[in-house]
Design a protein around this motif. Sequence first.
Motif, PDB file in Angstrom:
ATOM      1  N   SER A 191       0.674  -1.066   0.169  1.00  9.64           N
ATOM      2  CA  SER A 191       0.390  -0.333  -0.255  1.00  9.64           C
ATOM      3  C   SER A 191       0.887   1.345  -0.199  1.00  9.64           C
ATOM      4  CB  SER A 191      -0.951  -0.003   1.425  1.00  9.64           C
ATOM      5  OG  SER A 191      -2.004   1.131   1.557  1.00  9.64           O
ATOM      6  N   PHE A 192       0.172   2.307  -0.913  1.00 10.26           N
ATOM      7  CA  PHE A 192       1.534   3.815  -0.882  1.00 10.26           C
ATOM      8  C   PHE A 192       0.226   4.364  -0.411  1.00 10.26           C
ATOM      9  CE2 PHE A 192       4.560   1.251  -3.942  1.00 10.26           C
ATOM     10  CZ  PHE A 192       5.651   1.980  -4.308  1.00 10.26           C
ATOM     11  N   ASP A 193      -0.114   4.213   0.627  1.00 13.82           N
ATOM     12  CA  ASP A 193      -0.595   5.272   1.324  1.00 13.82           C
ATOM     13  C   ASP A 193      -0.043   6.621   1.643  1.00 13.82           C
ATOM     14  OD1 ASP A 193      -2.982   3.608   0.938  1.00 13.82           O
ATOM     15  OD2 ASP A 193      -3.899   3.263   3.274  1.00 13.82           O
ATOM     16  N   TRP A 194       1.200   6.186   1.940  1.00 14.07           N
ATOM     17  CA  TRP A 194       2.328   7.104   2.765  1.00 14.07           C
ATOM     18  C   TRP A 194       2.953   8.013   1.864  1.00 14.07           C
ATOM     19  CZ3 TRP A 194       3.143  10.320   5.916  1.00 14.07           C
ATOM     20  CH2 TRP A 194       4.386  10.993   6.563  1.00 14.07           C
ATOM     21  N   PHE A 195       2.807   7.432   0.419  1.00 14.44           N
ATOM     22  CA  PHE A 195       3.494   7.916  -0.788  1.00 14.44           C
ATOM     23  C   PHE A 195       1.973   8.974  -1.700  1.00 14.44           C
ATOM     24  CE2 PHE A 195       2.619   8.035  -5.294  1.00 14.44           C
ATOM     25  CZ  PHE A 195       3.768   8.592  -6.114  1.00 14.44           C
ATOM     26  N   TRP A 196       1.147   8.813  -1.089  1.00 13.88           N
ATOM     27  CA  TRP A 196      -0.110   9.338  -1.549  1.00 13.88           C
ATOM     28  C   TRP A 196      -0.361  10.620  -0.978  1.00 13.88           C
ATOM     29  CZ3 TRP A 196      -3.748   9.032  -5.950  1.00 13.88           C
ATOM     30  CH2 TRP A 196      -4.395   9.818  -5.791  1.00 13.88           C
ATOM     31  N   ILE A 225      -5.659  -1.197 -10.250  1.00 17.86           N
ATOM     32  CA  ILE A 225      -5.179  -1.675  -9.106  1.00 17.86           C
ATOM     33  C   ILE A 225      -4.440  -1.001  -8.142  1.00 17.86           C
ATOM     34  CG2 ILE A 225      -3.577  -3.852  -7.947  1.00 17.86           C
ATOM     35  CD1 ILE A 225      -4.262  -5.216 -10.812  1.00 17.86           C
ATOM     36  N   PHE A 226      -3.599   0.348  -8.381  1.00 17.83           N
ATOM     37  CA  PHE A 226      -3.121   0.527  -7.835  1.00 17.83           C
ATOM     38  C   PHE A 226      -4.522   1.621  -6.781  1.00 17.83           C
ATOM     39  CE2 PHE A 226      -1.456   5.034  -6.867  1.00 17.83           C
ATOM     40  CZ  PHE A 226      -0.551   5.461  -6.099  1.00 17.83           C
ATOM     41  N   TRP A 227      -5.301   2.434  -7.773  1.00 17.11           N
ATOM     42  CA  TRP A 227      -6.327   2.850  -6.699  1.00 17.11           C
ATOM     43  C   TRP A 227      -6.829   2.255  -5.696  1.00 17.11           C
ATOM     44  CZ3 TRP A 227      -7.440   6.884  -5.414  1.00 17.11           C
ATOM     45  CH2 TRP A 227      -9.255   8.069  -6.021  1.00 17.11           C
ATOM     46  N   ASP A 228      -7.752   0.958  -6.203  1.00 18.20           N
ATOM     47  CA  ASP A 228      -7.769   0.109  -5.391  1.00 18.20           C
ATOM     48  C   ASP A 228      -7.382  -0.080  -4.143  1.00 18.20           C
ATOM     49  OD1 ASP A 228      -9.906  -0.083  -7.168  1.00 18.20           O
ATOM     50  OD2 ASP A 228      -9.850  -2.179  -7.526  1.00 18.20           O
ATOM     51  N   PHE A 259      -7.517   4.365   2.611  1.00 14.57           N
ATOM     52  CA  PHE A 259      -7.369   5.845   2.909  1.00 14.57           C
ATOM     53  C   PHE A 259      -7.794   6.686   2.031  1.00 14.57           C
ATOM     54  CE2 PHE A 259      -3.611   9.158   2.052  1.00 14.57           C
ATOM     55  CZ  PHE A 259      -3.425   8.676   3.445  1.00 14.57           C
ATOM     56  N   VAL A 260      -7.665   6.679   0.810  1.00 10.02           N
ATOM     57  CA  VAL A 260      -8.271   7.939   0.144  1.00 10.02           C
ATOM     58  C   VAL A 260      -9.825   7.993  -0.683  1.00 10.02           C
ATOM     59  CG1 VAL A 260      -8.108   8.448  -2.040  1.00 10.02           C
ATOM     60  CG2 VAL A 260      -6.079   7.394  -0.994  1.00 10.02           C
TER      61      VAL A 260
END
Length: 448
Positions: A173-178, A204-207, A212-213
């Motif tokens: 999960s790229f939550d911190w990146f986002w 897939i990235f968005w899901d 978080f988003v």
Amino acid sequence: MNRKEFEYSMKRGLGRCILELKQNDNIEKFRDIVLKGCLNNYSYDTQCEGTRSEYMYVLQSYYDDEEYFEDKIIKKFWGRISNEWLFDHLANLLYIFADEGSKKSYRAMIYKYNYMYVRLRKNTGKDTWKQFEWLCIWLVTLKGFDWFKKIVLDLADYYERQAKRQAEPVLYSFDWFWSACEEHCDEKEMVKFVANSSREGIRIFWDSLSDFVHEREVQTEKWQSDKKKKPEVPTTEQLIEECMMENDTVKYRRRILRFANCATDKQVMELAEIIIHLQDNKELQGKLLEVFRNRMFPLDAEYLMGYAEDEHMVLSKRSLEALSILKDVKVKKYANLLIQEKRNLSYALVMIFSNYTKEDDVIILKLLKQQKISYNNGLWHWVFQRTLDWLEKNQDAPDAAVYYLYENTLCSWCRESVVELMINRGLITEDIRRECKYDSNSDIRDIV
């Protein structure tokens, strides 16, 4: 400053090192020490205080020989780095070089990005996802939305490649990146680019960011609602059963902390009485006694003193911790016994804090100076935190202890609280005020 003093202060992030390089005509004697600081992350608790990258960049900049430091940082950055905080420290340093106009550092970041991305595509870099995310964050911080798009597209290629191979992708999960990108890009533009794409990989990235988003407002409302609810407290029986069955330290400690914070006095008394009858299970006794790091042990302190002398390390340690918060004549006598016999001096010192009288000042300062401060041993950090608590509660406690914490703690996050205490006590000298303006901790720089 001599070399030893300079390195000692640099590891702590004190601003006096920058002042020394500003004022000293012979800074060459510190060059190798500054390089060592550039190539290592000297933060004690990076998650709380951040890296020392900005601080080290300023120090190396006084040599008017940036390539000497920059080349060696790049070489280390290109190598295999197992520690994620060291990776972030080096990436942050190269970001600063690049932000100041260095094309060499920018190319080094791109080279590392491409190298890591290829490894991840080949499934040979599963251990590097966190480091890869850090590097992505610094690249977007440096170059903005263009790099955000490139990274998302590269991740989409990765997911689609895995799908073609019928392989299970690593859904990191790229939550911190986002979250970090929102500070350097237009959030609406980010969402538009990702959410409106028809590409399977981007979907897939968005899901993977949905919690978080997509549901941020829902999650926030739920979190605020949960905060208002009274937390579920495990019963004494449930707590004992979990400590017997659970080997995951994080899980059972979470339950222990919940019990310590929320249990009734009756439940706490019940637990204490059960503990003293578990004579054949010292491991379980030690686990359960962790409750009394945050809650007063309600039975005779002599039980804890007996356990503290036991050869079982967990039982002994938890008992010493439980004794450290008790205000009791017996505890004060036991602390003096430990001091007399020169053992468990860190715990003895904290026991004295809980039973403090003005006559203890001399022994407190003596024991405080005997704490072994190192990156590998966290006991001193706990003692320093308890020392700070004691100083805040006792205005007549000696100022010398405040100055000692300021000079010696490796943790700049703790030093921030020390500086606030110094301000409240009127202990900030002009020299300290001046060096605080160059401290590695930006909050300390703001405070003064």
